[in-house]
Write an enzyme that holds these catalytic residues in place. Structure first.
Site, PDB file in Angstrom:
ATOM      1  N   TYR A 188      -7.582  -5.039  -2.712  1.00 40.01           N
ATOM      2  CA  TYR A 188      -8.280  -4.526  -3.285  1.00 40.01           C
ATOM      3  C   TYR A 188      -9.134  -4.529  -4.090  1.00 40.01           C
ATOM      4  CZ  TYR A 188      -4.432  -1.327  -1.793  1.00 40.01           C
ATOM      5  OH  TYR A 188      -3.200  -0.645  -0.937  1.00 40.01           O
ATOM      6  N   GLY A 238      -6.769  -9.456  -4.402  1.00 41.67           N
ATOM      7  CA  GLY A 238      -7.375  -9.643  -3.322  1.00 41.67           C
ATOM      8  C   GLY A 238      -7.979  -8.682  -2.637  1.00 41.67           C
ATOM      9  N   ASP A 283       1.543  -8.528   1.191  1.00 39.81           N
ATOM     10  CA  ASP A 283       2.442  -7.918   1.795  1.00 39.81           C
ATOM     11  C   ASP A 283       2.976  -8.575   3.160  1.00 39.81           C
ATOM     12  OD1 ASP A 283       3.506  -5.668   2.618  1.00 39.81           O
ATOM     13  OD2 ASP A 283       1.760  -4.226   2.820  1.00 39.81           O
ATOM     14  N   SER A 330      -3.194  -6.438  -7.077  1.00 40.98           N
ATOM     15  CA  SER A 330      -4.703  -5.984  -6.576  1.00 40.98           C
ATOM     16  C   SER A 330      -6.021  -6.883  -6.371  1.00 40.98           C
ATOM     17  CB  SER A 330      -4.901  -5.228  -7.266  1.00 40.98           C
ATOM     18  OG  SER A 330      -4.334  -3.810  -7.249  1.00 40.98           O
ATOM     19  N   ASN A 371       1.136  -1.168  -0.466  1.00 41.58           N
ATOM     20  CA  ASN A 371       0.043   0.305  -0.115  1.00 41.58           C
ATOM     21  C   ASN A 371       0.756   1.028   0.233  1.00 41.58           C
ATOM     22  OD1 ASN A 371       0.720   0.718   2.741  1.00 41.58           O
ATOM     23  ND2 ASN A 371      -0.468  -1.120   3.021  1.00 41.58           N
TER      24      ASN A 371
HETATM   25  N1  AR6 Z   1       2.295 -15.757  -2.427  1.00 42.18           N
HETATM   26  C1  AR6 Z   1       1.738 -15.173  -3.243  1.00 42.18           C
HETATM   27  N2  AR6 Z   1       0.379 -15.145  -2.858  1.00 42.18           N
HETATM   28  C2  AR6 Z   1       0.023 -14.705  -2.536  1.00 42.18           C
HETATM   29  C3  AR6 Z   1       0.523 -15.343  -1.139  1.00 42.18           C
HETATM   30  C4  AR6 Z   1       1.594 -15.236  -1.187  1.00 42.18           C
HETATM   31  N3  AR6 Z   1       2.125 -15.589  -0.142  1.00 42.18           N
HETATM   32  N4  AR6 Z   1      -0.536 -14.233   0.136  1.00 42.18           N
HETATM   33  C5  AR6 Z   1      -1.543 -13.884  -0.822  1.00 42.18           C
HETATM   34  N5  AR6 Z   1      -0.953 -13.527  -2.180  1.00 42.18           N
HETATM   35  P1  AR6 Z   1      -3.502  -9.031  -1.405  1.00 42.18           P
HETATM   36  P2  AR6 Z   1      -4.080  -6.057  -2.766  1.00 42.18           P
HETATM   37  C6  AR6 Z   1      -2.377 -13.819  -3.067  1.00 42.18           C
HETATM   38  O1  AR6 Z   1      -4.363  -8.601  -0.633  1.00 42.18           O
HETATM   39  O2  AR6 Z   1      -5.281  -6.723  -3.289  1.00 42.18           O
HETATM   40  C7  AR6 Z   1      -2.635  -5.827   1.698  1.00 42.18           C
HETATM   41  O3  AR6 Z   1      -2.523  -5.771   3.303  1.00 42.18           O
HETATM   42  C8  AR6 Z   1      -3.787 -13.551  -2.734  1.00 42.18           C
HETATM   43  O4  AR6 Z   1      -4.162 -14.117  -2.327  1.00 42.18           O
HETATM   44  O5  AR6 Z   1      -1.782  -9.675  -0.634  1.00 42.18           O
HETATM   45  O6  AR6 Z   1      -2.577  -5.868  -4.077  1.00 42.18           O
HETATM   46  C9  AR6 Z   1      -1.307  -4.389   1.437  1.00 42.18           C
HETATM   47  O7  AR6 Z   1      -0.585  -4.100   2.527  1.00 42.18           O
HETATM   48  C10 AR6 Z   1      -4.228 -12.360  -3.882  1.00 42.18           C
HETATM   49  O8  AR6 Z   1      -4.608 -12.783  -5.031  1.00 42.18           O
HETATM   50  O9  AR6 Z   1      -3.106  -7.249  -2.395  1.00 42.18           O
HETATM   51  C11 AR6 Z   1      -2.224  -3.508   1.088  1.00 42.18           C
HETATM   52  O10 AR6 Z   1      -3.604  -2.800   1.819  1.00 42.18           O
HETATM   53  C12 AR6 Z   1      -3.047 -11.653  -4.094  1.00 42.18           C
HETATM   54  O11 AR6 Z   1      -2.237 -12.211  -3.390  1.00 42.18           O
HETATM   55  C13 AR6 Z   1      -3.390  -4.317   0.085  1.00 42.18           C
HETATM   56  O12 AR6 Z   1      -3.391  -5.551   0.551  1.00 42.18           O
HETATM   57  C14 AR6 Z   1      -3.113  -9.936  -4.076  1.00 42.18           C
HETATM   58  O13 AR6 Z   1      -3.873  -9.718  -2.784  1.00 42.18           O
HETATM   59  C15 AR6 Z   1      -3.111  -4.588  -1.059  1.00 42.18           C
HETATM   60  O14 AR6 Z   1      -3.683  -5.630  -1.537  1.00 42.18           O
END
Ligand code: AR6
Length: 207
Positions: free
Chosen positions: A159, A157, A67, A155, A57
Site C-alpha cells: 500500500y 508494504g 496477509d 500500509s 484488504n
Molecule cells: N511479519 C511481519 N511483518 C510482515 C510479514 C510478517 N510475516 N510479512 C510482511 N510484513 P503488506 P499493506 C511486513 O504489503 O501495505 C496484502 O496483499 C511488510 O514488510 O503486507 O498494508 C493485503 O491482502 C510491510 O512492512 O501490507 C492487501 O491487499 C508490512 O508488513 C495489501 O497487501 C505491511 O506490508 C495490504 O498492504
C-alpha cells in the site's frame, strides 16, 4: 540513546519468537510499547489472550505480504471465518480504516484482528485512514479483553505508505490507548522499518 532502553529478561523471555533487538518503551505504570524485528505469524504471549493484527484488504479473504503469511500459518479455517464476516457492501467485509476479529486457529496468537490501511497514493486522507485502522484495531481488542497485541507496519508494504509518516501515526495513536493494554508490540519484518520505528518512538515517547 537506545541501549539504555533495551529491555532485560522480562519482555524478552515472554516473547516467543525469540527475536533479538526487543526494545520496550513504558507508556504508563502498567503498560508498554514493545518494538522488535520478526515474523508476526510466530508472535504470542504465552498463556494470555492475545491478538496479531492482519494488514488485510477490504474483501478480507487473504492476499500477499503479511496477509498471505498470516493465512498460511493460521490454516484454512481462517479464510472460512473471514467468509462468515458479513459484507457491508458487495465484496467489502472490512472498509478501509475499520477492523474485524476472528480466532487465530493454528497461529500461536489466540485472535487475529483484521484491519485495512489506506493505499497511500489513492486515499484522500491517508493519515486519517491509517490512524483509524490503528484506533479501530485497538478498540476491537479492548472490547474482546485482549491485553497483549502485535501490529505489523500497516500500509507500509504493497500500500506504499512512507515509513516515517506511518511511524508517527502508528505510535501517536497507540499512545492514546495507554491505559487499555498491558503491551502493544510492533513486530517488524524489515530492518529499515524497525530503525524508523525505534527512532520515532524515542522522539514521541520521551519521558
Ligand atoms: N511479519 C511481519 N511483518 C510482515 C510479514 C510478517 N510475516 N510479512 C510482511 N510484513 P503488506 P499493506 C511486513 O504489503 O501495505 C496484502 O496483499 C511488510 O514488510 O503486507 O498494508 C493485503 O491482502 C510491510 O512492512 O501490507 C492487501 O491487499 C508490512 O508488513 C495489501 O497487501 C505491511 O506490508 C495490504 O498492504
Amino acid at each position: 540513546l537506545r541501549s539504555f532502553r533495551a529491555c532485560g529478561m522480562d519482555a524478552t523471555a515472554r516473547v516467543s519468537n525469540g527475536g533479538g533487538g526487543v526494545v520496550r518503551f513504558p507508556l504508563s505504570a502498567s503498560s508498554a510499547l514493545v518494538i522488535q524485528k520478526g515474523d508476526i505469524t510466530k508472535w504470542s504471549i504465552d498463556g494470555s489472550t492475545d491478538a496479531i493484527v492482519n494488514p488485510a484488504n477490504e474483501r478480507m479473504l487473504g492476499g500477499g505480504g503479511a496477509d498471505g503469511a498470516i493465512h498460511r500459518a493460521a490454516g484454512p479455517e481462517l479464510v472460512q471465518a473471514c467468509r462468515n464476516v458479513p459484507e457491508v457492501r458487495p465484496g467489502v467485509r472490512c472498509p478501509t480504516g475499520e477492523a474485524r476479529i476472528t480466532p487465530g486457529f493454528m497461529l500461536p496468537a489466540s485472535h487475529v484482528i483484521h484491519t485495512v490501511g489506506p493505499i497511500y497514493n489513492t486515499d484522500g486522507n491517508p493519515a486519517a485512514s491509517l490512524a483509524s485502522a490503528y484506533r479501530n484495531s485497538l478498540r476491537v481488542a479492548k472490547e474482546n479483553n485482549i491485553g497483549y497485541m502485535a501490529f505489523p507496519a500497516i500500509s507500509c508494504g504493497v500500500y506504499g505508505y512512507p515509513y516515517d509518516e506511518a511511524a508517527t501515526v502508528a505510535i501517536s495513536t497507540i499512545k492514546e490507548f495507554q491505559n487499555d493494554f498491558k503491551e502493544v508490540h510492533f513486530v517488524l519484518f524489515s530492518p529499515d522499518i524497525y530503525d524508523v520505528w525505534l527512532n520515532k518512538a524515542d522522539e514521541l515517547l520521551k519521558e
